[in-house]
Design an enzyme around this catalytic site. Structure first.
Site, PDB file in Angstrom:
ATOM      1  N   ARG A  13      26.278  -0.885   8.273  1.00 16.24           N
ATOM      2  CA  ARG A  13      27.256  -1.605   9.093  1.00 16.24           C
ATOM      3  C   ARG A  13      28.683  -1.216   8.658  1.00 16.24           C
ATOM      4  NH1 ARG A  13      31.728  -4.470   8.362  1.00 16.24           N
ATOM      5  NH2 ARG A  13      30.783  -5.482   6.549  1.00 16.24           N
ATOM      6  N   ASP A  14      29.086  -1.656   7.479  1.00 18.57           N
ATOM      7  CA  ASP A  14      30.447  -1.364   7.019  1.00 18.57           C
ATOM      8  C   ASP A  14      30.629   0.147   6.896  1.00 18.57           C
ATOM      9  OD1 ASP A  14      33.000  -1.823   6.129  1.00 18.57           O
ATOM     10  OD2 ASP A  14      32.423  -3.082   4.436  1.00 18.57           O
ATOM     11  N   HIS A 206      32.662  -7.650  -2.824  1.00 23.21           N
ATOM     12  CA  HIS A 206      32.582  -6.634  -1.754  1.00 23.21           C
ATOM     13  C   HIS A 206      33.801  -5.731  -1.928  1.00 23.21           C
ATOM     14  CE1 HIS A 206      31.731  -5.463   2.587  1.00 23.21           C
ATOM     15  NE2 HIS A 206      32.977  -5.051   2.451  1.00 23.21           N
ATOM     16  N   HIS A 208      35.896  -2.189  -1.911  1.00 18.88           N
ATOM     17  CA  HIS A 208      36.054  -0.813  -1.435  1.00 18.88           C
ATOM     18  C   HIS A 208      36.702   0.001  -2.556  1.00 18.88           C
ATOM     19  CE1 HIS A 208      35.064  -1.260   2.971  1.00 18.88           C
ATOM     20  NE2 HIS A 208      35.045  -2.509   2.554  1.00 18.88           N
ATOM     21  N   CYS A 239      37.502   0.834   6.957  1.00 14.93           N
ATOM     22  CA  CYS A 239      37.702  -0.284   7.861  1.00 14.93           C
ATOM     23  C   CYS A 239      38.593   0.201   8.995  1.00 14.93           C
ATOM     24  CB  CYS A 239      38.345  -1.467   7.136  1.00 14.93           C
ATOM     25  SG  CYS A 239      38.731  -2.799   8.286  1.00 14.93           S
ATOM     26  N   ASN A 248      32.976   1.516   0.886  1.00 12.89           N
ATOM     27  CA  ASN A 248      32.590   0.531  -0.121  1.00 12.89           C
ATOM     28  C   ASN A 248      32.199   1.292  -1.381  1.00 12.89           C
ATOM     29  OD1 ASN A 248      31.577  -0.488   2.669  1.00 12.89           O
ATOM     30  ND2 ASN A 248      31.931  -2.305   1.435  1.00 12.89           N
TER      31      ASN A 248
END
Ligand code: HMG
Ligand code: MG
Length: 302
Positions: A13-14, A206, A208, A239, A248
């Site tokens: 997803r990310d 979370h 990055h 993002c 990430n």
């Protein structure tokens, strides 16, 4: 620190939401299944968000429908509003996530609304999830810096927002260093501040890796008691609303760190490398993980 750590794999997803190269539904499904086969038990499988805003996640319903679901595994999706939650309820996703930001400017760019409105949109999602018996994770972005408002995000504000998400019914709050601006001292201070209002066991990191600090930051927050880490296969990601932000922290780098600390995840490094090599071939993007690069090179020479 010899304990169990839960990895939440966010690469599908990310990681993929910001890929410049189109990735087919079949390849997304294959990636998720390879990650689950590697021992990942918590995986973000997609996002029910506007396809105009995030075209890469437009096929999330198809991805979920085509997955060979493994019992005991959590397949989670982002659900910013009722429309997203309706799509999630019609899919086999067994966890959802709402997201807010610790910066008004980022909230506007990411969700087209203020922080308060993002909370208002999350409230019915939580009610619907409660009725359906589905767990909801909360995300807070920009906890250690914002691409528009700078580095001085108030940890007290993040603590208040965390408490608010938990009060609304989120079982866990993932603290996002969206642009990777954090440093270990700041990350530790953040956890200490948030822990004054929330049980540390309900917090996830979370991070990055834009400034190469993510592993150092994770070490700092592990020392502060955090035991849930979001990471991305091959360090995929970025993002769309944070220009220049990279992926990430790589799952392979996190596994190497945790192994060195005698901490357990139940994830098989060799199978993670297979997944990293697969997605590298699909996207053409170089593997953004020192550990995966080193181990994949070793494979080539042995
Ligand atoms: P909006 O424009 O304010 O909402 O979007 P709206 O209700 O006015 O709807 C506008 C259009 O979007 C309508 O379509 C709706 O149907 C559609 P139109 O009539 O124009 O054709 N729409 C939707 N379509 C599909 N699914 C939905 C949905 N909702 C409305 N759920 C919204 C609000 C939040 C939906 C929008 O701004 C959006 O999708 N933004 C993208 C947010 C996003 O996915 N960002 C990336 C993920 S967050 C992240 O990466 C950070 C994280 O990793 C942590 C970290 O690193 O910090 C989690
Ligand atoms: Mg993120």
């Amino acid at each position: 620190m010899s304990e169990q750590v839960r990895i939440v794999e966010v690469g599908a997803r990310d990681g993929l939401q910001n890929q410049p190269v189109a990735v087919s539904t079949a390849d997304k499904v294959r990636l998720i299944e390879m990650l689950v086969d590697a021992g990942i038990t918590h995986i973000e499988a997609g996002a029910f968000v506007s396809p105009k805003w995030i075209p890469m996640m437009a096929d999330s319903a198809q991805v979920l429908a085509q997955l060979n679901l493994k019992p005991g595994v959590t397949y989670s999706v982002l659900t910013p509003n009722v429309k997203g939650m309706e799509a999630a309820l019609a899919s086999p996703a067994n966890e959802v996530a709402v997201f807010v930001a610790a910066s008004e400017s980022f909230s506007q760019r990411n969700t087209n609304c203020s922080i308060d409105v993002a909370f208002e949109r999350a409230a019915p999602v939580l009610n619907m999830a409660r009725e359906a018996g589905i767990r909801v994770r909360g995300y807070i972005s920009c906890v250690l810096g914002c691409p528009y408002e700078g580095d001085d995000i108030d940890p007290g504000m993040v603590a208040d927002m965390t408490a608010r998400l938990l009060d609304m019914g989120c079982f866990e709050v993932s603290l996002g260093d969206t642009i990777g601006r954090g440093t270990p001292a700041k990350a530790k201070r953040l956890i200490e501040t948030v822990s004054l209002q929330a049980d540390t066991s309900k917090l996830a990191a979370h991070f990055h890796n834009t400034y190469g600090q993510a592993i150092a930051n994770l070490y700092a927050v592990l020392e502060a008691g955090v035991r849930v880490i979001d990471s991305s296969v091959a360090g995929l990601g970025g993002c769309p609303y944070a220009q220049g932000a990279t992926g990430n922290v790589a799952t392979e780098d996190v596994l190497y760190l945790l192994d060195g600390l005698g901490m357990n995840t139940g994830i098989d490094m060799e199978k993670m490398l297979d997944a990293a090599a697969f997605i590298q071939e699909v996207t053409g993007a170089p593997v953004a993980s020192n550990t995966a690069s080193a181990l994949l090179k070793k494979r080539l020479v042995s």
